[in-house]
Motif scaffolding. Structure first.
Motif, PDB file in Angstrom:
ATOM      1  N   GLN A  46       0.849  -1.184   0.000  1.00  0.00           N
ATOM      2  CA  GLN A  46       0.000   0.000   0.000  1.00  0.00           C
ATOM      3  C   GLN A  46       0.894   1.247   0.000  1.00  0.00           C
ATOM      4  OE1 GLN A  46      -3.268   0.227  -0.211  1.00  0.00           O
ATOM      5  NE2 GLN A  46      -3.572  -1.977  -0.243  1.00  0.00           N
ATOM      6  N   PRO A  47       0.518   2.260  -0.763  1.00  0.00           N
ATOM      7  CA  PRO A  47       1.318   3.488  -0.725  1.00  0.00           C
ATOM      8  C   PRO A  47       1.157   4.193   0.624  1.00  0.00           C
ATOM      9  CG  PRO A  47      -0.626   3.794  -2.102  1.00  0.00           C
ATOM     10  CD  PRO A  47      -0.593   2.342  -1.697  1.00  0.00           C
ATOM     11  N   PRO A  48       2.146   4.997   1.012  1.00  0.00           N
ATOM     12  CA  PRO A  48       2.035   5.723   2.278  1.00  0.00           C
ATOM     13  C   PRO A  48       0.810   6.644   2.255  1.00  0.00           C
ATOM     14  CG  PRO A  48       4.253   5.927   1.377  1.00  0.00           C
ATOM     15  CD  PRO A  48       3.407   5.270   0.333  1.00  0.00           C
ATOM     16  N   SER A  49       0.037   6.606   3.301  1.00  0.00           N
ATOM     17  CA  SER A  49      -1.183   7.416   3.339  1.00  0.00           C
ATOM     18  C   SER A  49      -0.919   8.754   4.009  1.00  0.00           C
ATOM     19  CB  SER A  49      -2.287   6.668   4.079  1.00  0.00           C
ATOM     20  OG  SER A  49      -1.901   6.440   5.403  1.00  0.00           O
ATOM     21  N   SER A  50      -1.805   9.688   3.717  1.00  0.00           N
ATOM     22  CA  SER A  50      -1.723  11.016   4.310  1.00  0.00           C
ATOM     23  C   SER A  50      -2.486  11.028   5.623  1.00  0.00           C
ATOM     24  CB  SER A  50      -2.317  12.040   3.348  1.00  0.00           C
ATOM     25  OG  SER A  50      -2.361  13.298   3.938  1.00  0.00           O
ATOM     26  N   THR A  51      -1.872  11.548   6.657  1.00  0.00           N
ATOM     27  CA  THR A  51      -2.521  11.655   7.957  1.00  0.00           C
ATOM     28  C   THR A  51      -3.460  12.852   7.989  1.00  0.00           C
ATOM     29  OG1 THR A  51      -0.555  10.708   8.965  1.00  0.00           O
ATOM     30  CG2 THR A  51      -2.096  11.812  10.436  1.00  0.00           C
ATOM     31  N   ALA A  52      -3.006  13.969   7.447  1.00  0.00           N
ATOM     32  CA  ALA A  52      -3.819  15.189   7.400  1.00  0.00           C
ATOM     33  C   ALA A  52      -4.657  15.150   6.127  1.00  0.00           C
ATOM     34  CB  ALA A  52      -2.932  16.421   7.422  1.00  0.00           C
ATOM     35  N   LEU A  71       3.798  18.853   7.474  1.00  0.00           N
ATOM     36  CA  LEU A  71       4.549  18.398   8.644  1.00  0.00           C
ATOM     37  C   LEU A  71       3.800  17.318   9.409  1.00  0.00           C
ATOM     38  CD1 LEU A  71       7.213  18.940  10.076  1.00  0.00           C
ATOM     39  CD2 LEU A  71       6.037  20.619  11.485  1.00  0.00           C
ATOM     40  N   THR A  72       2.484  17.438   9.467  1.00  0.00           N
ATOM     41  CA  THR A  72       1.665  16.403  10.107  1.00  0.00           C
ATOM     42  C   THR A  72       1.857  15.066   9.405  1.00  0.00           C
ATOM     43  OG1 THR A  72       0.040  18.032  10.802  1.00  0.00           O
ATOM     44  CG2 THR A  72      -0.686  15.746  10.731  1.00  0.00           C
ATOM     45  N   ASP A  73       1.792  15.086   8.072  1.00  0.00           N
ATOM     46  CA  ASP A  73       2.023  13.848   7.309  1.00  0.00           C
ATOM     47  C   ASP A  73       3.438  13.331   7.513  1.00  0.00           C
ATOM     48  OD1 ASP A  73      -0.532  13.889   6.270  1.00  0.00           O
ATOM     49  OD2 ASP A  73       0.053  14.807   4.368  1.00  0.00           O
ATOM     50  N   PHE A  74       4.403  14.233   7.454  1.00  0.00           N
ATOM     51  CA  PHE A  74       5.817  13.867   7.541  1.00  0.00           C
ATOM     52  C   PHE A  74       6.151  13.234   8.891  1.00  0.00           C
ATOM     53  CE2 PHE A  74      10.345  14.950   8.116  1.00  0.00           C
ATOM     54  CZ  PHE A  74      10.861  14.452   6.939  1.00  0.00           C
ATOM     55  N   ILE A  75       5.656  13.827   9.961  1.00  0.00           N
ATOM     56  CA  ILE A  75       5.965  13.324  11.302  1.00  0.00           C
ATOM     57  C   ILE A  75       5.178  12.056  11.623  1.00  0.00           C
ATOM     58  CG2 ILE A  75       5.706  13.836  13.776  1.00  0.00           C
ATOM     59  CD1 ILE A  75       6.483  16.725  13.087  1.00  0.00           C
ATOM     60  N   ALA A  76       3.924  12.006  11.211  1.00  0.00           N
ATOM     61  CA  ALA A  76       3.045  10.908  11.608  1.00  0.00           C
ATOM     62  C   ALA A  76       3.274   9.613  10.847  1.00  0.00           C
ATOM     63  CB  ALA A  76       1.584  11.330  11.452  1.00  0.00           C
ATOM     64  N   ASN A  77       3.908   9.672   9.693  1.00  0.00           N
ATOM     65  CA  ASN A  77       4.042   8.466   8.881  1.00  0.00           C
ATOM     66  C   ASN A  77       5.513   8.232   8.525  1.00  0.00           C
ATOM     67  OD1 ASN A  77       3.912   6.422   6.926  1.00  0.00           O
ATOM     68  ND2 ASN A  77       1.926   7.122   6.197  1.00  0.00           N
ATOM     69  N   SER A  78       6.111   7.226   9.139  1.00  0.00           N
ATOM     70  CA  SER A  78       7.529   6.929   8.880  1.00  0.00           C
ATOM     71  C   SER A  78       7.755   6.463   7.449  1.00  0.00           C
ATOM     72  CB  SER A  78       8.034   5.874   9.862  1.00  0.00           C
ATOM     73  OG  SER A  78       7.343   4.656   9.689  1.00  0.00           O
TER      74      SER A  78
END
Length: 159
Positions: free
Chosen positions: A14-20, A80-87
């Motif tokens: 699965q591709p990395p998902s967006s948190t925000a 930044l929310t996406d960047f921090i929340a998803n390794s």
């Protein structure tokens, strides 16, 4: 003796998902066009002021830079929310240069806002114009990297 062959079918990762996101739509790419447009327009109005010395162009630049900073802060918050929340997003090769480049662009734009706060000609020529050009050039690179994150690495793309 017949050897049984089994096809090794596996699901692609699965591709990395967006948190925000809102209803599955990532917020960061929705906001990014606004600061890019504001900062690019500020460069255009800086060039117009440099060529004409019409003070209104300097005023336009100041307002466009301020708008770019506000919308850039909102886009940065979502990114930044996406960047921090998803390794898995941080693990993508373009993610770090994209993030760091955008931070540099925003810091230069903030300095540019203070430079443009000076009176007339000294607010634009030469440093205001140079900073506007630098911000736009950095955004060209970071925009390319952001496109690679979406189109090549499928960040935030629904399967």
């Amino acid at each position: 003796m017949q050897v049984e062959r089994r096809a090794a079918y596996s699901e692609p990762p699965q591709p990395p998902s967006s948190t925000a996101s809102i209803a599955g739509h990532p917020i960061h790419p929705m906001l990014v066009p606004f600061p890019i447009a504001f900062f690019a327009a500020a460069l255009v109005t800086d060039i117009a002021y440099w060529r004409t010395a019409d003070l209104q162009y300097s005023n336009f630049s100041s307002w466009l830079i301020a708008g770019g900073l506000v919308m850039g802060a909102l886009a940065a918050l979502a990114g930044l929310t996406d960047f921090i929340a998803n390794s898995r997003i941080r693990a993508q090769r373009p993610a770090w240069p994209h993030a760091l480049g955008n931070i540099v662009a925003m810091l230069l734009a903030l300095v540019n806002a203070f430079v443009h706060g000076r009176d007339g000609w000294t607010g634009v020529v030469p440093w205001g114009l140079a900073l506007s050009a630098a911000v736009v050039l950095i955004l060209l690179v970071t925009g390319w990297l952001g496109g690679a994150l979406v189109y090549r690495h499928r960040v935030g793309v629904q399967p």
